[in-house]
Scaffold this active site. Structure first.
Site, short mmCIF file in Angstrom:
data_model
loop_
_atom_site.label_atom_id
_atom_site.label_comp_id
_atom_site.label_asym_id
_atom_site.label_seq_id
_atom_site.Cartn_x
_atom_site.Cartn_y
_atom_site.Cartn_z
N ARG A 1 -17.45 41.79 -6.48
CA ARG A 1 -17.99 40.62 -5.74
C ARG A 1 -16.91 39.44 -6.14
O ARG A 1 -15.97 39.33 -6.88
CB ARG A 1 -19.24 40.53 -6.17
N ALA B 1 -15.20 36.51 -3.09
CA ALA B 1 -14.50 36.57 -1.79
C ALA B 1 -13.26 37.30 -2.00
O ALA B 1 -12.85 38.31 -1.51
CB ALA B 1 -14.41 35.16 -1.12
N ARG C 1 -21.10 43.07 3.79
CA ARG C 1 -21.29 41.67 3.48
C ARG C 1 -20.84 40.64 4.58
O ARG C 1 -19.83 40.84 5.12
CB ARG C 1 -20.86 40.91 2.22
N GLN D 1 -24.63 35.15 -11.95
CA GLN D 1 -23.16 35.36 -12.02
C GLN D 1 -22.59 34.54 -12.95
O GLN D 1 -21.64 34.76 -13.52
CB GLN D 1 -22.51 35.19 -10.63
N ASP E 1 -16.71 30.84 -0.22
CA ASP E 1 -16.56 32.30 0.50
C ASP E 1 -15.95 31.80 1.91
O ASP E 1 -15.63 33.05 2.45
CB ASP E 1 -17.98 32.59 0.53
O1 MRU Z 1 -22.66 36.70 -4.23
P1 MRU Z 1 -21.23 36.49 -4.85
O2 MRU Z 1 -21.26 36.79 -6.16
O3 MRU Z 1 -20.14 37.71 -4.15
O4 MRU Z 1 -20.85 35.25 -4.76
C1 MRU Z 1 -19.63 34.88 -5.15
C2 MRU Z 1 -19.29 33.17 -4.88
O5 MRU Z 1 -20.00 32.63 -4.46
C3 MRU Z 1 -18.10 32.62 -5.37
O6 MRU Z 1 -18.10 31.44 -5.89
C4 MRU Z 1 -16.81 32.85 -4.16
O7 MRU Z 1 -16.89 34.09 -3.58
C5 MRU Z 1 -15.54 32.72 -4.55
S1 MRU Z 1 -14.96 33.58 -5.71
C6 MRU Z 1 -13.21 33.01 -6.08
#
Ligand code: MRU
Length: 349
Positions: free
Chosen positions: A47, A49, A91, A200, A241
């Site tokens: 997970r 981005a 996603r 997270q 993201d």
């Molecule tokens: O649902 P997730 O855990 O994939 O969400 C991740 C985020 O919102 C992060 O802040 C984003 O992807 C930036 S990662 C460098």
């Protein structure tokens, strides 16, 4: 520093940290098929981005593993494109997923016009995926250096979700300045929102910073206003993201609230992201597709029901922070300052 290997190609398949098992267990998952990669992305085993983008690039190499050496190049491109569409359905919000898929698609098109054999095309595609991974490492390191220039004299930051090494190939985006500071012998204290519903912040950000010896304090999401009001936070840094042309930024649900609280306390609110997270095809945040996830993520906690049966939940995984609440966007190409309308184009080129 002993760094975690978020994702890598190893012995003909992908090995990644299974992030659903943190912090109880640092377990590695071997992913051998595109279906397994689709599931790993969808279930957030991998997970963040940039990490999703890298996973997709390797996933497309997995899709061709069983393609016969004697098959036609035309058929290979067809199989590749079908699998690219399939992976794109895993996603919807992080634009890095689509960016990586498009880059791999462009590469396969290029290779198919070069009179190469099937084995050679597969090899070149794997090289491209490896390059995406290596570029991400370099990019995140550069974000760390650029971000650190904004943290001069600042002792403590607050972050939301995980935009650390485990969300990228290495270093992370929001956490990169903290890691670079550590390399330079400086200490920045990090406060991490736990980040409901999937935690997270408490599970992943706290895990990786603790492992790296960086001081980390976890708070519940609803404590962010208190720590800012008490003067415990000098700056907020979050990842992204998808960033629209005007600077509106989609990030983990709750980020918008944190930005509002930071503005109320006149605390700088920074977004750290690679240029691959910008979506210049959209004018503003209203065009960003926001993923909605299942009821079970909210309706139960550690196997126990927390919402009465029959009661609805609403579970958007991301929100959009309006550009006017963002003090600056930290990228590998430099810091983008307000007004974003012109500076985004100027810095990204
Ligand atoms: O649902 P997730 O855990 O994939 O969400 C991740 C985020 O919102 C992060 O802040 C984003 O992807 C930036 S990662 C460098």
């Amino acid at each position: 520093m002993d760094r975690l290997r978020t994702i890598e190609w190893k012995d003909g398949a992908v090995t990644l940290v299974d992030q659903t098992r943190l912090p109880c267990e640092l377990a590695y998952l071997r992913v051998e098929t595109i279906e397994q990669m689709h599931e790993a992305i969808k279930l957030l085993k991998v997970r963040g981005a940039p990490a999703i983008g890298i996973a997709a690039a390797f996933g497309l190499c997995l899709a061709l593993r069983s393609f016969p050496e004697r098959g036609s190049v035309h058929d290979l491109v067809t199989v590749f494109e079908k699998n690219a569409d399939y992976l794109a359905s895993s996603r919807p919000t992080a634009v890095n997923l689509f960016w990586a898929i498009d880059r791999m698609k462009a590469r396969v098109k290029q290779l198919s016009a070069q009179n190469l054999g099937i084995a050679q095309i597969k090899e070149e595609l794997l090289k491209e995926a490896q390059l995406i991974l290596q570029e991400d490492k370099n990019t995140c390191r550069a974000i760390g250096e650029a971000g650190l220039t904004l943290l001069e004299g600042k002792k403590a930051i607050l972050t939301h979700c995980n935009a650390g090494g485990l969300a990228t190939a290495e270093y992370g985006t929001a956490l990169a300045p903290v890691y670079v500071a550590k390399e330079q012998g400086k200490t920045i204290q990090v406060y991490a929102d736990e980040t409901r519903p999937l935690l997270q912040g408490s599970r992943i950000t706290a895990f990786e910073l603790n492992k790296a010896g960086i001081p980390i304090t976890v708070i519940c999401d609803n404590m962010a206003a208190t720590v800012m009001h008490k003067g415990m936070i000098d700056a907020v840094i979050v990842g992204a993201d998808r960033i629209a042309s005007n600077g509106d930024t989609a990030n983990k649900i709750g980020t918008y609230g944190v930005a509002l609280i930071a503005a109320a306390h006149k605390i700088p609110f920074y977004v750290a992201a690679p240029s691959t997270t910008f979506d210049l095809s959209i004018a503003d945040g209203t065009e960003i597709p926001i993923e909605e996830r299942g009821r079970e993520e909210i309706a139960s906690f550690f196997g126990k029901e927390t919402v009465p049966q029959g009661v609805d939940v609403f579970n958007p995984a991301f929100d959009v922070t309006p550009a006017n609440l963002i003090s600056a966007i930290i990228t590998e190409k430099g810091v983008i300052k307000q007004p974003f309308k012109d500076s985004i184009k100027a810095v990204l080129g």
